[in-house]
Enzyme design. Structure first.
Site: not given
Length: 447
Positions: A40, A243, A260, A271, A354, A358, A365, A394, A398, A415, A417
């Protein structure tokens, strides 16, 4: 029809023109389905981006059908008026009011879709449809095609070709118009204030979810409907998980905190990532790596301009990051060699794994090809940037504990960004008001 609705109508007309250039046909663009969370209770509803881009219509159970032929048409199928359901779920436009309010040529109840589609598809040269995006709709389209094919003895033909309508829409969405840019700048401004709020309230002893709550509060307080994605609030070693999701880890004295997070406003995402010291003061090792990432971002931003390739910013950032890794001893020169060898061999990927950006737009994205089309079978070149494109910048570092890596840098994740709007002469960093120099961050956190 107001100015905004005229914008959506103009987009539909532009898509029809592209369909005409391919010989005409019929396009089917559904919105997103409602999804049950548990008994529900539904997940908060969010429309499909392609559908919203062409309509501005936010109700579920709706489909746009565009006809490109002798008589072009834009048709909306949506939920019928139902006063009883409106008591429980809220206002519904209904087909007639929706047709008038959103500038469609015609509108039908969604329950009429199955009966009307074979009629609309009859004798259409081609079908413009994103096959594979929705298994249920794929099956319905197959039924409609079969219904048309059954009429072949009467001289009726079914679409003989299929084109992915998303491919056409991706190219349209990649270049933002003035209305989109205005919304994205406002979304960016809201997200900037949320990051500033989190920095100011941060102190050792809080937990990650406390900062996440401050972000969400500011997003909603300023009119944002949703976060654009799951907020990342990561303290200490958690910042080395790309992530990571905000959890319950305690923010400790001496930690860095990586946030982030960005809001979504009227269907458009922002972002931003900022990294700052929990106690308001960078340590020596933290500052050393932070300045490298900041310099790498500046190098990437300098390469974000019309005519530059999408990957030019990444290449510029990598060069600065790799040199910094050598200078600080993160990478051992005796083992990895010169700067050019580090880049050629990809040794920097131990600490930076990475890409530097993007596309950004209705989706965080966002859609759009990153390489240009190629006339032959050779490698497709990276896409050249054009005014109206929006992308993130960005870079990061790490450092996980590992043999040979200086211990003073262990568990530092950084990071930075920002969101860049490509302009006629370069780019506009629409998130620049979020503090990011060491001096500006420390000054804000002293307040």
């Amino acid at each position: 029809m107001n100015a905004l609705m005229k914008t959506y109508a103009a987009r539909r007309a532009r898509l029809i023109e592209q369909m005409q250039a391919k010989g005409g046909g019929i396009a089917i663009i559904p919105t997103a389905p409602e999804v049950m969370r548990n008994r529900d209770a539904d997940y908060p509803y969010r429309h499909d981006s392609y559908f919203y881009y062409l309509s501005g219509f936010t109700e579920p159970e709706a489909v746009i059908v565009l006809v490109a032929g002798k008589n072009n048409q834009s048709i909306l199928f949506c939920r019928d008026k139902n006063l009883e359901r409106e008591i429980w779920d809220g206002y519904r436009y209904g087909p007639e009011a929706a047709r008038e309010a959103f500038g469609f040529d015609a509108a039908f109840p969604i329950d009429a879709l199955h009966a009307e589609m074979p009629k609309l598809m009859a004798d259409a040269p081609a079908l413009f449809f994103a096959l594979g995006s929705d298994a249920k709709l794929d099956a319905q389209v197959q039924q409609w095609l079969n219904a048309v094919r059954m009429q072949s003895r009467a001289g009726v033909t079914a679409p003989a070709a299929m084109h992915d309508v998303h491919v056409l829409l991706d190219e349209m969405r990649l270049i933002k118009d003035a209305e989109e840019i205005a919304v994205m700048k406002r979304a960016a401004a809201i997200s900037v204030e949320a990051h500033r709020r989190a920095m100011k309230i941060c102190r050792p002893g809080l937990r990650e979810y406390h900062l996440e709550a401050e972000l969400l509060h500011e997003f909603r307080r300023q009119g944002s409907q949703f976060p654009a994605y799951g907020s990342i609030v990561a303290t200490g070693a958690n910042a080395c998980v790309l992530h990571y999701r905000a959890s319950d880890a305690e923010i400790r004295d001496g930690d860095l905190v990586l946030i982030d997070a960005g809001c979504e406003l009227d269907g458009y995402a922002s972002d931003i990532t900022r990294t700052f010291p929990a106690n308001g003061r960078f340590s020596g090792p933290q500052k050393a790596l932070y300045e490298i990432v900041l310099a790498s971002q500046a190098a990437a931003i300098a390469e974000t301009a019309p005519g530059k390739r999408f990957t030019d910013g990444h290449d510029a950032a990598v060069r600065v990051l790799a040199q910094g890794m050598l200078d600080t001893g993160l990478l051992d020169r005796k083992k990895v060699g010169t700067l050019d060898e580090v880049i050629a061999q990809g040794a920097y990927r131990q600490f930076y794994m990475h890409r530097t950006g993007h596309w950004l737009g209705m989706d965080v994205h966002d859609v759009g090809e990153y390489r240009e089309a190629s006339a032959d079978s050779g490698e497709r070149p990276w896409r050249k940037l054009q005014p109206g494109m929006v992308l993130t910048v960005e870079p990061g570092i790490y450092v996980r504990p590992a043999e040979g890596v200086p211990e003073q840098f262990w568990n530092i994740g950084i990071r930075i960004e920002d969101d860049a709007l490509v302009t006629a002469t370069g780019c506009d960093i629409i998130t620049s008001d979020a503090p990011k120099t060491v001096a500006d961050i420390e000054a804000l956190m002293r307040q």
